[in-house]
Design an enzyme around this catalytic site. Structure first.
Site, mmCIF file in Angstrom:
data_model
loop_
_atom_site.group_PDB
_atom_site.id
_atom_site.type_symbol
_atom_site.label_atom_id
_atom_site.label_comp_id
_atom_site.label_asym_id
_atom_site.label_seq_id
_atom_site.Cartn_x
_atom_site.Cartn_y
_atom_site.Cartn_z
ATOM 1 C CB SER A 234 -0.892 0.003 1.241
ATOM 2 O OG SER A 234 -1.513 1.260 1.439
ATOM 3 C CE1 TYR B 71 -4.219 -2.208 5.043
ATOM 4 C CE2 TYR B 71 -3.509 0.016 4.479
ATOM 5 C CZ TYR B 71 -3.939 -1.239 4.093
ATOM 6 O OH TYR B 71 -4.086 -1.529 2.757
ATOM 7 C CB SER C 67 0.479 -4.551 8.600
ATOM 8 O OG SER C 67 -0.440 -3.847 7.775
ATOM 9 C CE LYS C 68 -1.505 -3.900 3.170
ATOM 10 N NZ LYS C 68 -1.590 -5.182 2.409
#
Length: 256
Positions: A141, A154, A157-158
């Site tokens: 992302s 998030y 994690s990306k």
């Protein structure tokens, strides 16, 4: 090259969005796929679309945060396909939460699905991809490259997916396995709605995103799928360890 008949792929997160578009794009190129996701009915519908696009399809419903289910997916895919040329890790979740509000349960769930399962599937795929000198494409992302407020787990994690991609590419180059990632901006999928946005909030988010992406619109899953197909096949045979932005210019902007 536009015909990759004989190639095989496992695509995760294929019940909707980028994973679905990737499986359909692969089928149009002659690549036979196994697809996995948690929604059995949605997977079956996607499988029909994949078959209509040009190649047979097999569904393997699973929760990839489960070690055993992930192992079963890999074993089932290789058994059905006979070999594995391509792994696409497109499964992922998102949720809105800050540093102060993030519970350890929320943190673990986000990292388990978005990063740990990617790492695990890459490990499981290694002996098969080594035989075919295959490739891995991870769906990351823009949040892996830039910081954004309100989605801290998030983003982390990306960013982990990006570094995993680069490190694995170095390790696996001598085996002839290429590893790359794509970093989409906002794409019109169910990701945010599955993460808790209602229809009204999502519509407002998409409208606002027209102002945060320099090209003036959000992306479509098929656009990302085309880049994944390029990276997954020998058309990109001298590319490995890259994290490629496909975001309408979003990564180039300041916070808005």
């Amino acid at each position: 090259m536009t015909d990759f008949t004989g190639y095989t792929a496992l695509v995760t997160g294929a019940s909707s969005g980028i994973g679905r578009a990737t499986a359909i794009t692969f089928a149009s190129l002659g690549i036979q796929t196994c697809i996995t996701g948690r929604n059995r009915d949605a997977l079956a519908a996607v499988c029909d679309d994949v078959t209509a696009a040009g190649t047979p399809c097999r569904t393997i419903p699973a929760d990839l945060s489960s070690e055993q289910e992930a192992a079963d997916v890999m074993a089932g895919a290789v058994k059905h396909l006979g070999k594995l040329d391509i792994l696409v890790n497109a499964a992922g979740i998102i949720g809105s939460t800050s540093l102060a509000a993030t519970t350890l349960e929320t943190w673990d769930r986000m990292l388990n699905i978005n990063l740990r399962s990617v790492f695990h599937l890459m490990q499981l795929a290694l002996p098969h991809l080594e035989k075919t000198r295959g490739s891995i494409v991870n769906v990351s992302s823009v949040t892996g490259l830039r910081a954004f407020p309100g989605i801290l787990p998030y983003c982390v994690s990306k960013a982990g997916v990006d570094q995993l991609t680069r490190c694995a590419a170095l390790e696996l180059a001598e085996k002839g396995i290429r590893v790359n990632a794509v970093n989409p901006g906002v794409v019109r999928t169910n990701l945010h709605k599955n993460g808790g946005m209602d229809e009204k909030a999502y519509a407002a988010f998409v409208e606002h995103s027209k102002t945060t992406h320099p090209l003036g619109r959000v992306g479509e899953p098929e656009e990302v799928a085309e880049l994944i197909a390029f990276l997954a096949t020998p058309r990109s045979s001298w590319i490995t360890g890259t994290c490629i932005s496909i975001d309408g210019g979003r990564a180039q902007t300041c916070a808005r």
